[in-house]
Design a protein around this motif. Structure first.
Motif, PDB file in Angstrom:
ATOM      1  N   ARG A 172      -4.332  -4.229   6.721  1.00 26.59           N
ATOM      2  CA  ARG A 172      -4.993  -4.434   5.283  1.00 26.59           C
ATOM      3  C   ARG A 172      -4.387  -5.814   5.286  1.00 26.59           C
ATOM      4  NH1 ARG A 172      -3.439  -1.493  -0.226  1.00 26.59           N
ATOM      5  NH2 ARG A 172      -5.247  -0.305   0.265  1.00 26.59           N
ATOM      6  N   SER A 186       0.813  -0.961  -0.201  1.00 28.77           N
ATOM      7  CA  SER A 186      -0.084  -0.246  -0.393  1.00 28.77           C
ATOM      8  C   SER A 186       0.891   1.242  -0.156  1.00 28.77           C
ATOM      9  CB  SER A 186      -1.118   0.442   1.643  1.00 28.77           C
ATOM     10  OG  SER A 186      -1.508   1.411   1.501  1.00 28.77           O
ATOM     11  N   HIS A 194     -13.457  -2.026   0.731  1.00 33.00           N
ATOM     12  CA  HIS A 194     -12.059  -1.223   1.538  1.00 33.00           C
ATOM     13  C   HIS A 194     -13.354   0.609   1.622  1.00 33.00           C
ATOM     14  CE1 HIS A 194      -8.936   1.670   1.470  1.00 33.00           C
ATOM     15  NE2 HIS A 194      -8.284   0.960  -0.051  1.00 33.00           N
TER      16      HIS A 194
HETATM   17  N1   CP Z   1      -6.261   2.687  -3.509  1.00 36.26           N
HETATM   18  C1   CP Z   1      -5.292   2.050  -2.712  1.00 36.26           C
HETATM   19  O1   CP Z   1      -5.888   1.868  -2.014  1.00 36.26           O
HETATM   20  O2   CP Z   1      -4.098   2.566  -2.773  1.00 36.26           O
HETATM   21  P1   CP Z   1      -3.516   1.652  -2.217  1.00 36.26           P
HETATM   22  O3   CP Z   1      -2.824   0.204  -2.162  1.00 36.26           O
HETATM   23  O4   CP Z   1      -1.603   2.619  -2.696  1.00 36.26           O
HETATM   24  O5   CP Z   1      -3.085   1.859  -0.730  1.00 36.26           O
END
Ligand code: CP
Length: 319
Positions: A112, A60, A140
């Motif tokens: 996550r 992420s 999410h």
């Molecule tokens: N939109 C989103 O969750 O991006 P990342 O994976 O960079 O956190």
């Protein structure tokens, strides 16, 4: 077999949009708007003395960084843990890792994980509030909240908007959370993607959802075009020919011209230029991609405050 011990009534957590009540979503969006107006250099005391664990088992950039910035702007301390470098790599189970972290009494665990439902399962047993930063292909929630804030800033309402959600829908937690949120606020949602990644079942997730496999039909007269990332990491088998994806489901300027004149383009990121979207669109004035990133900090401040405010209430009740 590792066990999780139940420690009394569940604290307030943010696990998904599906079971949030509309007034709670409205409150979070209002607080997000408020925090957007606070200058970024201003450090607040709202969460002074609190500690937030950021536990990311998948890569992420946006979510992890913005949770950290949000917590620090509210005065909290943050602890950043990634799967590589934790004792998970020595064979510790997820349950034992969570029990271990909870024993250090953090105020919130932001997690996550690639397994859909992982935070829901863990939160049933942990006394530490959890925030779902993305669980597999399920939800999410903070992404849907920041997307709603971004749309509201430009359009002023969600009700009655035609929102085209386009791409690898069945693998997308972003799509699911947005369908729940936008559907409950009266948007007309059009889903579009390869037939192998979206079916009629998805239209039953919320009121006002329809389906087409024709990209031009999806974007025609749209107020909002929300593109999704192709989730190669969640495709165990090839569900569409990667080389042909852009030809059928990549967003070009020509598509945007079919949408309403003031239509905006969203993408949760990371974007794959030339696969999901052209650079001309991603970098155009219609693109809200960087506004979404900016709003992510404000929304995550609102969510952290919301979770902690319930803890404060419990402490007051207990004393
Ligand atoms: N939109 C989103 O969750 O991006 P990342 O994976 O960079 O956190």
């Amino acid at each position: 077999m590792p066990t999780l011990l139940s420690r009394g009534p569940s604290p307030r957590s943010l696990l998904g949009i599906e079971h949030l009540q509309r007034p709670e979503i409205e409150r979070l969006l209002e607080r997000g708007t408020h925090y957007k107006s606070v200058p970024p250099f201003m450090k607040l005391d709202t969460l002074r003395g609190r500690s937030i664990v950021n536990l990311f088992f998948e890569p992420s950039t946006r979510t992890r960084t913005s949770f950290e910035i949000a917590a620090k702007r509210l005065g909290a301390d943050t602890i950043d843990i990634q799967a590589l470098g934790s004792s998970l790599s020595k064979g510790e189970s997820l349950v034992d890792t969570l029990n271990t972290l909870a024993a250090m009494n953090p105020d919130i665990i932001v997690m996550r994980h690639s397994a859909s439902g992982a935070p829901h399962f863990l939160s049933r047993y942990l006394s530490t509030p959890m925030i779902n930063a993305g669980d597999g292909r399920h939800e999410h929630p903070t992404q849907a909240l920041l997307d709603a804030l971004t749309i509201l800033e430009v359009k002023g309402t969600l009700e009655g908007l035609r929102v085209a959600i386009i791409g690898d829908i069945s693998h997308s937690r972003v799509a699911r959370s947005n369908i729940h949120l936008l559907g409950s606020f009266g948007a007309d949602i059009v889903l579009c993607g390869p037939a192998t990644t979206v079916s009629e079942n998805m239209t039953r997730l919320a009121p006002g959802v329809s389906l087409t496999y024709d990209m031009r039909e999806a974007v025609r007269d749209a107020d909002v075009v929300m593109m999704l990332r192709v989730q190669l990491e969640r495709q165990n088998v090839e569900v569409f020919p990667k080389n042909e994806y852009f030809r059928y489901f990549g967003l070009t300027l020509e598509h945007v011209q079919l949408a309403k004149q003031e239509a905006i383009v969203l993408h949760p990121g990371p974007i794959n230029r030339g696969r999901e979207i052209t650079s001309e669109v991603a970098d155009s004035q219609r693109s809200m991609i960087l506004s979404q990133v900016e709003n992510g900090v404000a929304i995550r401040m609102a969510v952290l405050e919301w979770v902690c405010s319930e803890q404060d209430g419990r402490k007051r009740c207990a004393s």
